[in-house]
Design an enzyme around this catalytic site. Structure first.
Site, PDB file in Angstrom:
ATOM      1  CG  LEU A 144      -1.969  -1.104   1.227  1.00 26.39           C
ATOM      2  CD1 LEU A 144      -2.575  -1.280   2.612  1.00 26.39           C
ATOM      3  CD2 LEU A 144      -3.056  -0.783   0.208  1.00 26.39           C
ATOM      4  CG  HIS A 160       3.628 -11.766   7.841  1.00 29.50           C
ATOM      5  ND1 HIS A 160       3.740 -11.608   6.475  1.00 29.50           N
ATOM      6  CD2 HIS A 160       4.771 -12.361   8.246  1.00 29.50           C
ATOM      7  CE1 HIS A 160       4.908 -12.078   6.079  1.00 29.50           C
ATOM      8  NE2 HIS A 160       5.555 -12.545   7.138  1.00 29.50           N
TER       9      HIS A 160
END
Ligand code: GRF
Length: 200
Positions: free
Chosen positions: A92, A108
């Site tokens: 991003l 994650h």
């Protein structure tokens, strides 16, 4: 709390969030799913749950920021106040990260700060660690960094393959992601400096 979920693939974490949101006292509602891939199976999961979804192909935009601005516009018009990345495979822009500061979380498949980036389970196997796991954290401009909300440890077995380890880590991801979002919705996560504290 109304949330948007960003995906790129299979969407098992999205499914875990969908299932959690279907429980009577779960404090979140998914109002939008965005995928940057038209063939992401997660879109089918969203459709099956009657959740509005949008495909926004990053290749249709001249820059990362233009792509992010298009996602931001969709998220705002959906009424979402919080964003969950769930297997979203795009970095991003700083613009988006600032726009959603402390309202944007990621999952994650490693115990951060170890094994950032892609193929975290392979990185763990290659390093010969005996324990790996998963991490839910607020997003910052550095990839796979930011205040850690929750982690779970997963043992690495002698005969593990990438597939077997990935599956065992995913089980913990689903539990941690839904539990982290619940804590956030219940205002039990306070960010102090760059540390996320869990309140009783
Ligand atoms: C998960 O391992 C997640 O941690 C990582 O990408 C994978 C997505 O899996 N960021 P899924 O699409 O949720 O099944």
């Amino acid at each position: 709390m109304k949330i948007a979920v960003l995906i790129s693939g299979g969407g098992t974490n999205l499914q875990a969030l969908i299932d959690a949101c279907a429980e009577p006292n779960y404090p979140a509602e998914i109002v939008l799913v965005i995928s940057n891939k038209a063939d992401a199976y997660g879109l089918t999961r969203a459709k099956n749950a009657a959740i509005p979804c949008k495909v926004i192909n990053h290749k249709d935009f001249p820059s990362r920021e233009e792509f992010d601005k298009s996602m931001d516009a969709e998220i705002r018009s959906s009424g979402a106040e919080f964003v969950c990345m769930a297997g979203f495979m795009r970095l991003l822009s700083e613009w988006f990260i600032d726009e959603w500061h402390n309202k944007l979380i990621n999952i994650h498949p490693s115990l951060l700060p170890s094994f950032k980036g892609i193929h975290a389970q392979k990185q763990a196997l290659d390093a010969g660690v005996k324990i790996t796991g998963c991490t839910v954290h607020f997003a910052r401009k550095e990839m796979d960094a930011g205040p850690i909300i929750m982690q779970a440890a997963v043992p690495v077995m002698e005969d593990d393959t990438i597939e077997s380890l990935t599956a065992r880590v995913l089980n913990e991801e689903h539990r941690c992601y839904t539990e982290s979002l619940r804590l956030i919705c219940e205002n039990k996560v306070r960010i102090n400096g760059e540390i996320a504290e869990i309140l009783p």
